[in-house]
Design an enzyme around this catalytic site. Sequence first.
Site, PDB file in Angstrom:
ATOM      1  N   TYR A  90      -0.384   1.675   5.276  1.00  0.00           N
ATOM      2  CA  TYR A  90       0.433   0.574   5.810  1.00  0.00           C
ATOM      3  C   TYR A  90       1.100   0.945   7.130  1.00  0.00           C
ATOM      4  CZ  TYR A  90      -0.732  -2.319   1.924  1.00  0.00           C
ATOM      5  OH  TYR A  90      -1.457  -3.084   1.054  1.00  0.00           O
TER       6      TYR A  90
ATOM      7  N   ARG B  70      -1.486   0.248   9.656  1.00  0.00           N
ATOM      8  CA  ARG B  70      -1.655  -1.189   9.903  1.00  0.00           C
ATOM      9  C   ARG B  70      -0.462  -1.757  10.645  1.00  0.00           C
ATOM     10  NH1 ARG B  70      -3.275  -3.777   4.572  1.00  0.00           N
ATOM     11  NH2 ARG B  70      -3.301  -5.683   5.824  1.00  0.00           N
TER      12      ARG B  70
ATOM     13  N   HIS C 157       0.903 -13.796   1.537  1.00  0.00           N
ATOM     14  CA  HIS C 157       0.864 -12.417   1.044  1.00  0.00           C
ATOM     15  C   HIS C 157       1.937 -11.538   1.647  1.00  0.00           C
ATOM     16  CE1 HIS C 157      -3.677 -13.323   0.247  1.00  0.00           C
ATOM     17  NE2 HIS C 157      -2.906 -13.773  -0.715  1.00  0.00           N
TER      18      HIS C 157
ATOM     19  N   CYS D 274      12.640  -2.644  -2.031  1.00  0.00           N
ATOM     20  CA  CYS D 274      12.790  -1.545  -2.983  1.00  0.00           C
ATOM     21  C   CYS D 274      11.655  -1.624  -4.011  1.00  0.00           C
ATOM     22  CB  CYS D 274      14.144  -1.632  -3.684  1.00  0.00           C
ATOM     23  SG  CYS D 274      14.420  -0.242  -4.807  1.00  0.00           S
TER      24      CYS D 274
ATOM     25  N   CYS E  73      15.140   3.480  -0.766  1.00  0.00           N
ATOM     26  CA  CYS E  73      16.052   2.324  -0.819  1.00  0.00           C
ATOM     27  C   CYS E  73      17.484   2.805  -0.541  1.00  0.00           C
ATOM     28  CB  CYS E  73      15.982   1.674  -2.203  1.00  0.00           C
ATOM     29  SG  CYS E  73      17.180   0.334  -2.396  1.00  0.00           S
TER      30      CYS E  73
ATOM     31  N   CYS F 176      19.923   1.941  -3.690  1.00  0.00           N
ATOM     32  CA  CYS F 176      19.842   2.722  -4.943  1.00  0.00           C
ATOM     33  C   CYS F 176      20.441   4.106  -4.707  1.00  0.00           C
ATOM     34  CB  CYS F 176      18.375   2.844  -5.366  1.00  0.00           C
ATOM     35  SG  CYS F 176      17.662   1.292  -5.942  1.00  0.00           S
TER      36      CYS F 176
END
Length: 306
Positions: A73, A76, A127, A135, A190, A193
Amino acid sequence: MPPHNPNYNSVPAFHAKLATSRRILAVCGAGLSASSGLATFRGAGGMWRNYEAMDLATPEAFERDPGLVWLFYAYRRHMALQAKPNAGHYALAELARRNPGFWCLSQNVDNLHVRADHPPSQLKLLHGSLFMLKCASPTCDYQTENYDSPLCPALAPAAVNAPASATEIHPLLDPSNPLPPLDPSTLPHCPRCPPNTSLLRPGVVWFGEPLSDPLLTSIDTWIEQPNTPIDIVLVIGTSGVVWPAAGFAEQARMAGRTREEKEKGIGASVVHVNLEAEEEGNLRRLEEGDFAFAGDAGEVLGRLLE
Ligand code: BV8
């Protein structure tokens, strides 16, 4: 030889249909972004050829090797940031400004529609987006937009040595030369968290994950508006193999039609815009009143919607 379809590549015939059309739906796929130099998933130049989609775009893949999925990713994101919207993105945005009865559904996650200033109320990203992070914990709803590349030092390699053409696979992602797994502690976490407890993941819909319910409901409500049938369905640069996205064109074709029209198969004009659209091949099944345009989506849409 199948009979010649009068609407094959006929811009004047399409313009005549467009002039009397009020409700228009577009369903866009990776072929639209191919005109901006981004790799598609399947077919000529598809990036999946080295990996099965399921190897990289599923929750299981992320669970198994978050570093590999993040490198995919990050690569991309890097390529999408380098790319620019093309004439097709701008033509669709302009059509939306001219016609409030036009909605654009896109399977693409590269943000190019947004960068072409497509009116947001008339653009549905089925999408998600490469530039949304969320998260990975099912009990945390943290999400944020982020355009940094690299996203973090560990992912910097995905942004260098990127092949010149998006259709080659990045050396880091070459399965014949697998990388040692990245240490998950070096991946984005995250911030809401407790420290180092939950990774961030790309804000895209992976295979096996449901599309957003409110989004699906809004699309269904728009398509099924009573007594206001859709006039044109543009199917742009998609292989139509991924569901539920692949089902919208057919649903839109017959929505809002009377029983008699449905019995006679009289529905919206479906307009196929695809590099591989050819009369003798997959579009031989053109229904009465459909159109097919073979060519680069950016170039064709620039002419069709000028
Ligand atoms: C769901 C985001 C249910 C990520 C994408 C087995 C296991 C699990 C699920 C399934 C399964 N079997 C079937 C399914 C359902 C599955 C599915 O459809 N699978 C397919 C492969 C059979 N669908 C799902 O999983 C969906 N969710 O079903 O959930 C559920 C319900 C409740 C609870 C739990 C679950 C989610 C699907 C979303 C997957 N995510 N993207 C990412 O991008 O990394 S899909 C991905 O493929 C992209 O979004 C892409 O848009 C999409 C479709 O591909 P295309 O856009 O069509 O691109 P493609 O390369 O295929 O074709 C390009 C076309 O352009 C070609 O025709 C080519 O000729 C043409 N072209 C090329 N260049 C040009 C051009 N045309 C014009 N000009 C050019 N220059």
